[in-house]
Design a protein around this motif. Structure first.
Motif, PDB file in Angstrom:
ATOM      1  N   CYS A  58       0.225  -6.968  14.250  1.00 62.72           N
ATOM      2  CA  CYS A  58       1.077  -5.774  14.184  1.00 62.72           C
ATOM      3  C   CYS A  58       1.113  -5.078  15.047  1.00 62.72           C
ATOM      4  O   CYS A  58       2.443  -4.651  14.971  1.00 62.72           O
ATOM      5  CB  CYS A  58       0.265  -5.458  12.553  1.00 62.72           C
TER       6      CYS A  58
ATOM      7  N   LYS B  20      -1.737   4.724  13.670  1.00 59.41           N
ATOM      8  CA  LYS B  20       0.054   4.185  13.635  1.00 59.41           C
ATOM      9  C   LYS B  20      -0.051   2.987  12.498  1.00 59.41           C
ATOM     10  O   LYS B  20       0.743   2.531  11.954  1.00 59.41           O
ATOM     11  CB  LYS B  20      -0.621   3.217  15.415  1.00 59.41           C
ATOM     12  N   ILE B  21      -1.693   2.379  12.426  1.00 60.71           N
ATOM     13  CA  ILE B  21      -1.804   1.216  11.405  1.00 60.71           C
ATOM     14  C   ILE B  21      -2.732   1.524  10.308  1.00 60.71           C
ATOM     15  O   ILE B  21      -3.693   2.195  10.676  1.00 60.71           O
ATOM     16  CB  ILE B  21      -2.149   0.166  12.224  1.00 60.71           C
ATOM     17  N   ASN B  41       7.437   7.216   7.074  1.00 57.90           N
ATOM     18  CA  ASN B  41       7.689   6.002   7.753  1.00 57.90           C
ATOM     19  C   ASN B  41       7.200   7.360   9.503  1.00 57.90           C
ATOM     20  O   ASN B  41       7.665   6.676   9.974  1.00 57.90           O
ATOM     21  CB  ASN B  41       9.404   6.794   8.039  1.00 57.90           C
ATOM     22  N   GLU B  44       3.378   3.290  11.820  1.00 62.29           N
ATOM     23  CA  GLU B  44       3.789   1.713  12.055  1.00 62.29           C
ATOM     24  C   GLU B  44       4.006   0.150  11.368  1.00 62.29           C
ATOM     25  O   GLU B  44       5.494   0.032  10.731  1.00 62.29           O
ATOM     26  CB  GLU B  44       3.449   1.074  13.412  1.00 62.29           C
ATOM     27  N   LYS B  45       2.940   0.631  10.197  1.00 65.91           N
ATOM     28  CA  LYS B  45       2.264  -0.593   9.369  1.00 65.91           C
ATOM     29  C   LYS B  45       1.551   0.419   8.526  1.00 65.91           C
ATOM     30  O   LYS B  45       0.465   0.952   8.469  1.00 65.91           O
ATOM     31  CB  LYS B  45       1.631  -1.301   9.733  1.00 65.91           C
ATOM     32  N   LYS B  67      -3.709   0.602  19.149  1.00 68.78           N
ATOM     33  CA  LYS B  67      -3.087   0.797  18.245  1.00 68.78           C
ATOM     34  C   LYS B  67      -4.363   1.145  16.675  1.00 68.78           C
ATOM     35  O   LYS B  67      -4.974   0.965  16.594  1.00 68.78           O
ATOM     36  CB  LYS B  67      -2.564   0.870  17.441  1.00 68.78           C
ATOM     37  N   SER B  69      -6.427   2.811  13.692  1.00 68.41           N
ATOM     38  CA  SER B  69      -6.086   2.628  12.701  1.00 68.41           C
ATOM     39  C   SER B  69      -7.317   3.457  11.621  1.00 68.41           C
ATOM     40  O   SER B  69      -8.457   4.081  12.630  1.00 68.41           O
ATOM     41  CB  SER B  69      -6.092   0.565  12.872  1.00 68.41           C
TER      42      SER B  69
END
Lengths: 204, 168
Positions: A58, B20-21, B41, B44-45, B67, B69
């Protein structure tokens, strides 16, 4: 099928920049012998590998990520299957080496995992929402499926039924420990992605 | 339950800190946060997980991919997540930042919630995870920022627990 031979087949089809997440046990030195290098993240744990691979896939959707997991490890974190089914990271291929045994216990006969009887991990993945989920039982079938997985941008779960036969050649022993492996992989990601993950401290 | 304005503040801070995640397993005390995350939104996830251990491993993999998280859950989830936290933290030093609601905090009304508090702090200490209990709104943003920084500096997990004063 022999797992080491399957790994050699897999490696023949890799371009070289794939990110590979590896579980624990004899598969570590087997994969290290077949494909040494910093693009491997040796997690050295059961029940963590597919989750780590999902996160990696991801985070870097433009990179091909391959997870080398095992039946015992996958069974320890079945929570990853619904996430695979719902997120379907297209750049991820999960290979589950399934010898239906806790092979690293070196018992004779080998002590069984749940897949020795009725449990079918490929069907469980399919039921969790992974369309490309299959069990392979021959080298030809394995090769065909690997080529398909590497050439298409779609999540694949490939359960490989293999025996307990030893590798046909002597293995190289991986000498690095978990922290060293982690940093080798992390610095490789930084180099190959031109990003900074763990930078210098602000004060000397 | 977390107030909506505090859920928005947490979300805004995560955006500002370039997280981001996000993985989460929803529960009742941080409810508005999960709803906002799914509607947002800015990330990213956002990945709901069926098991806290799975959420920790995904967050760890995302961090290794460069990223930032975060995993969010109830403190009961610490017991489920402890194997992954130990496996990825102690021998590999892959940091995961996680947020928890403090079920069983002093003043708990539900008999079934007390046990979550009984095990939480001893388990965090056993796992050597630095943590802060946030009890004031004004401390939310700074604590999130420090948890992210501290995890990356120490290459080890950090935890934030939202206490009763925040979960009115």
């Amino acid at each position: 099928m022999n797992r080491f031979k399957c790994m050699e087949i897999l490696n023949n089809f890799l371009a070289g920049d794939e990110l590979v997440v590896i579980s624990l046990g004899e598969m570590v030195d087997e994969w290290y012998t077949v494909r040494p290098g910093d693009g491997n993240l040796f997690v050295g744990a059961l029940g963590c590998n597919t989750g780590v691979a999902i996160g990696l896939a991801c985070a870097l959707p433009h990179r091909k990520v391959i997870c080398l997991d095992s039946d015992g490890s996958m069974l320890l974190d079945l929570g990853c299957l619904p996430v695979l089914g719902n997120e379907r990271p297209p750049n991820l291929t999960v290979i589950v080496w399934d010898n239906e045994s806790y092979g690293s216990l070196y018992t004779d006969p080998p002590l069984p995992t749940s897949t020795r009887k009725n449990v079918d991990l490929a069907k469980m993945a399919a039921g969790a929402g992974v369309p490309q989920s299959i069990t392979v039982r021959s080298y030809d079938q394995f090769e065909e499926r690997i080529k398909k997985a590497l050439n298409h941008n779609e999540l694949n779960v490939i359960v490989v039924k293999h025996d307990m036969s030893p590798p046909e050649r002597e293995l190289n022993r991986k000498r690095t420990d978990g922290v060293e492996d982690k940093f080798n992989f992390l610095r490789y990601i930084e180099r190959s992605e031109n990003i900074q993950i763990k930078g210098p401290c602000p004060q000397l | 339950m977390l107030e909506e304005k505090d859920a928005r503040l947490i979300l805004k801070t995560l955006e500002e800190e370039e997280v981001k995640i996000i993985t989460f397993l929803p529960e009742s005390m941080l409810k508005p946060l999960y709803t906002y995350l799914l509607e947002s939104n800015s990330f990213e996830k956002v990945i709901p997980v069926p098991n806290e251990s799975t959420g920790i491993t995904i967050a760890a993999g995302a961090w290794m991919g460069g990223k930032r998280s975060v995993m969010i859950m109830e403190n009961s989830g610490l017991r489920v997540a402890s194997e992954a936290l130990a496996r990825l933290g102690l021998p590999l030093q892959i940091p995961v930042v996680f947020f928890m609601s403090y079920r069983g905090d002093f003043g708990e009304e539900n008999w079934w919630g007390i046990n979550h508090a009984v095990t939480m702090e001893p388990m965090l200490k056993a796992l050597r995870i630095p943590y802060k209990v946030v009890r004031e709104r004004k401390a939310i943003s700074s604590t999130i920022k420090w948890a992210l920084t501290h995890a990356e500096t120490s290459m080890y997990h950090t935890a934030i627990i939202f206490g009763r004063e925040i979960l009115k």
